[in-house]
Design a protein around this motif. Structure first.
Motif, short mmCIF file in Angstrom:
data_model
loop_
_atom_site.label_atom_id
_atom_site.label_comp_id
_atom_site.label_asym_id
_atom_site.label_seq_id
_atom_site.Cartn_x
_atom_site.Cartn_y
_atom_site.Cartn_z
N PHE A 1 4.77 -16.52 2.00
CA PHE A 1 3.33 -16.46 2.26
C PHE A 1 3.01 -15.18 3.01
O PHE A 1 3.89 -14.54 3.60
CB PHE A 1 2.86 -17.68 3.07
N GLN A 2 1.75 -14.79 2.98
CA GLN A 2 1.30 -13.58 3.67
C GLN A 2 1.05 -13.88 5.14
O GLN A 2 0.67 -14.99 5.51
CB GLN A 2 0.01 -13.05 3.03
N THR A 3 1.25 -12.86 5.96
CA THR A 3 0.99 -12.98 7.39
C THR A 3 0.22 -11.75 7.87
O THR A 3 0.18 -10.72 7.19
CB THR A 3 2.29 -13.07 8.21
N ALA A 4 -0.34 -11.88 9.05
CA ALA A 4 -0.98 -10.73 9.69
C ALA A 4 0.09 -9.74 10.12
O ALA A 4 1.27 -10.04 10.11
CB ALA A 4 -1.80 -11.20 10.89
N GLU A 5 -0.34 -8.58 10.53
CA GLU A 5 0.56 -7.54 11.00
C GLU A 5 1.23 -7.96 12.30
O GLU A 5 0.68 -8.73 13.08
CB GLU A 5 -0.24 -6.24 11.22
N LEU A 6 2.42 -7.47 12.53
CA LEU A 6 3.14 -7.73 13.77
C LEU A 6 3.08 -6.47 14.63
O LEU A 6 3.46 -5.39 14.17
CB LEU A 6 4.60 -8.08 13.46
N SER A 7 2.57 -6.61 15.85
CA SER A 7 2.47 -5.47 16.78
C SER A 7 2.69 -5.98 18.20
O SER A 7 3.04 -7.14 18.41
CB SER A 7 1.09 -4.83 16.65
N SER A 8 2.42 -5.13 19.16
CA SER A 8 2.63 -5.51 20.56
C SER A 8 1.69 -6.63 21.01
O SER A 8 1.95 -7.29 22.00
CB SER A 8 2.45 -4.29 21.47
N ARG A 9 0.61 -6.86 20.26
CA ARG A 9 -0.27 -8.00 20.59
C ARG A 9 0.38 -9.33 20.24
O ARG A 9 0.16 -10.33 20.91
CB ARG A 9 -1.60 -7.89 19.83
N GLU A 10 1.18 -9.34 19.19
CA GLU A 10 1.81 -10.58 18.71
C GLU A 10 3.22 -10.79 19.25
O GLU A 10 3.73 -11.91 19.21
CB GLU A 10 1.88 -10.58 17.17
N CYS A 11 3.85 -9.74 19.70
CA CYS A 11 5.27 -9.81 20.09
C CYS A 11 5.45 -9.22 21.49
O CYS A 11 5.21 -8.04 21.69
CB CYS A 11 6.09 -9.03 19.07
N LYS A 12 5.88 -10.07 22.42
CA LYS A 12 6.01 -9.63 23.82
C LYS A 12 7.36 -10.04 24.38
O LYS A 12 7.87 -11.12 24.08
CB LYS A 12 4.92 -10.25 24.67
N PHE A 13 7.90 -9.17 25.23
CA PHE A 13 9.13 -9.50 25.94
C PHE A 13 8.88 -10.74 26.78
O PHE A 13 7.86 -10.85 27.45
CB PHE A 13 9.58 -8.33 26.82
N CYS A 14 9.82 -11.68 26.74
CA CYS A 14 9.68 -12.93 27.48
C CYS A 14 10.69 -13.01 28.63
O CYS A 14 10.31 -13.14 29.78
CB CYS A 14 9.84 -14.11 26.53
N SER B 1 17.77 -10.02 25.15
CA SER B 1 16.35 -10.08 25.45
C SER B 1 15.67 -10.96 24.42
O SER B 1 15.98 -10.88 23.23
CB SER B 1 15.73 -8.68 25.40
N VAL B 2 14.76 -11.79 24.88
CA VAL B 2 14.00 -12.70 24.01
C VAL B 2 12.57 -12.18 23.91
O VAL B 2 11.91 -11.99 24.93
CB VAL B 2 14.02 -14.14 24.56
N TRP B 3 12.13 -11.93 22.68
CA TRP B 3 10.77 -11.46 22.42
C TRP B 3 9.99 -12.60 21.75
O TRP B 3 10.30 -13.00 20.63
CB TRP B 3 10.81 -10.22 21.54
N ASP B 4 9.02 -13.13 22.46
CA ASP B 4 8.20 -14.25 22.01
C ASP B 4 7.14 -13.72 21.05
O ASP B 4 6.38 -12.81 21.40
CB ASP B 4 7.56 -14.89 23.24
N THR B 5 7.07 -14.30 19.85
CA THR B 5 6.24 -13.74 18.79
C THR B 5 5.36 -14.80 18.14
O THR B 5 5.83 -15.88 17.78
CB THR B 5 7.14 -13.09 17.71
N TYR B 6 4.07 -14.47 17.99
CA TYR B 6 3.09 -15.33 17.34
C TYR B 6 2.36 -14.50 16.29
O TYR B 6 1.77 -13.47 16.63
CB TYR B 6 2.06 -15.86 18.35
N VAL B 7 2.40 -14.95 15.03
CA VAL B 7 1.77 -14.21 13.94
C VAL B 7 0.94 -15.17 13.10
O VAL B 7 1.42 -16.24 12.71
CB VAL B 7 2.84 -13.51 13.05
N ALA B 8 -0.29 -14.77 12.79
CA ALA B 8 -1.17 -15.59 11.96
C ALA B 8 -0.71 -15.57 10.50
O ALA B 8 -0.33 -14.53 9.98
CB ALA B 8 -2.60 -15.07 12.06
N ARG B 9 -0.75 -16.74 9.88
CA ARG B 9 -0.47 -16.88 8.45
C ARG B 9 -1.77 -16.87 7.67
O ARG B 9 -2.84 -17.13 8.23
CB ARG B 9 0.27 -18.19 8.17
N GLU B 10 -1.69 -16.62 6.36
CA GLU B 10 -2.86 -16.58 5.51
C GLU B 10 -3.58 -17.93 5.43
O GLU B 10 -4.77 -17.98 5.17
CB GLU B 10 -2.50 -16.11 4.11
#
Length: 87
Positions: free
Chosen positions: A47-60, A4-13
């Motif tokens: 570097f710091q990043t925002a939190e990773l949750s279901s908003r940033e990481c979704k099954f693709c 399974s591929v989980w597409d993830t987008y996370v904001a950096r500082e």
């Protein structure tokens, strides 16, 4: 190995957005487990990043893993493909 591929987008500082995929066996369905793999990956960044949750990481989607990726998944439980702004 089917994965399974989980597409993830996370904001950096610095305002950039990291894009990476978390690859897991199709039998791994626990989202908290998958998110923990992403958090482990992020914790190793300089570097710091925002939190990773279901908003940033979704099954693709699901696909067949290449042998080298399957070997890593068998050892670690997951594999990360860095796409954008991961360095």
């Amino acid at each position: 190995m089917k994965i399974s591929v989980w597409d993830t987008y996370v904001a950096r500082e610095d305002g950039k957005t990291m894009h990476f995929d978390i690859l897991v066996p199709t039998t791994t369905e626990d989202k908290d487990c998958i998110f923990s793999y992403g958090r482990e990956f992020l914790s190793k960044k300089p570097f710091q990043t925002a939190e990773l949750s279901s908003r940033e990481c979704k099954f693709c989607h699901m696909e067949q893993a290449a042998d080298a990726i399957a070997d890593t998944i068998n050892k670690k439980g997951y594999y990360i493909i860095e796409m954008e702004n991961c360095e």
